[in-house]
Write an enzyme that holds these catalytic residues in place. Structure first.
Site, mmCIF file in Angstrom:
data_model
loop_
_atom_site.group_PDB
_atom_site.id
_atom_site.type_symbol
_atom_site.label_atom_id
_atom_site.label_comp_id
_atom_site.label_asym_id
_atom_site.label_seq_id
_atom_site.Cartn_x
_atom_site.Cartn_y
_atom_site.Cartn_z
ATOM 1 N N ARG A 1 3.675 56.554 -13.876
ATOM 2 C CA ARG A 1 5.084 57.002 -13.491
ATOM 3 C C ARG A 1 5.529 58.650 -13.584
ATOM 4 O O ARG A 1 6.704 58.898 -13.559
ATOM 5 C CB ARG A 1 5.903 56.501 -14.878
ATOM 6 N N ASP A 2 4.607 59.271 -13.580
ATOM 7 C CA ASP A 2 5.074 60.725 -13.212
ATOM 8 C C ASP A 2 3.763 61.422 -12.637
ATOM 9 O O ASP A 2 3.263 62.606 -12.936
ATOM 10 C CB ASP A 2 5.106 61.290 -14.604
ATOM 11 N N ILE A 3 3.116 60.802 -11.645
ATOM 12 C CA ILE A 3 2.089 61.563 -10.547
ATOM 13 C C ILE A 3 2.797 62.756 -10.046
ATOM 14 O O ILE A 3 3.937 62.415 -9.267
ATOM 15 C CB ILE A 3 1.522 60.395 -9.547
ATOM 16 N N ASN B 1 0.111 67.207 -12.821
ATOM 17 C CA ASN B 1 -0.558 66.173 -13.739
ATOM 18 C C ASN B 1 -1.867 65.816 -13.075
ATOM 19 O O ASN B 1 -2.593 64.705 -13.522
ATOM 20 C CB ASN B 1 0.394 65.115 -13.784
ATOM 21 N N THR C 1 9.944 63.039 -12.879
ATOM 22 C CA THR C 1 10.349 64.145 -12.034
ATOM 23 C C THR C 1 10.726 63.597 -10.635
ATOM 24 O O THR C 1 10.116 62.938 -9.929
ATOM 25 C CB THR C 1 8.955 64.792 -11.709
#
Length: 132
Positions: A20-22, A26, A60
């Site tokens: 959920r935040d690639i 990261n 993001t």
């Protein structure tokens, strides 16, 4: 490298986890090894059981799939949100933006018009197909 990032995501999704935040910050590359980090927003899911959008906080926005946002008309999402974010990350890897405005316009064109620049199409045709 792009294939290895997608393999990492495939392995993650096979384990029923959505990151959920690639985003570039990261994804860690060292000695030709790729690792995905920061699992603070990660969640488990069941195959064929979409998650409710209201469940998402802290992602993001520039890497978020449309179904992750509050404007999602379907109000659910699944592991494909990670693939969407990986596409945006790949676009950034190919484009090497000189300014934040270049980045903004490129991401806006991709998100709203599903188009990418001729420069990327010509210099990275294989990647361009993955991005779109």
């Amino acid at each position: 490298m792009k294939k290895r990032i997608l393999k990492c995501l495939k392995k993650l999704h096979k384990s029923c986890i959505i990151h959920r935040d690639i985003k570039p910050g990261n994804i860690f590359i060292k000695n030709d090894q790729i690792k995905i980090g920061d699992f603070g927003l990660a969640t488990e899911f069941q195959k064929n059981a979409p998650l409710p959008t209201k469940d998402i906080k802290g992602y993001t926005p520039s890497y978020a799939a449309p179904e992750q946002t509050k404007y999602n008309k379907y109000k659910t999402y699944n592991e494909k949100v990670d693939i969407y974010a990986a596409g945006i990350t790949l676009l950034e890897m190919c484009a090497c933006f000189g300014t934040e405005m270049e980045r903004y316009y490129a991401l806006n064109d991709l998100r709203n018009k599903r188009i990418i620049s001729d420069k990327i199409n010509n210099n990275y045709p294989e990647e361009a197909k993955l991005i779109i």
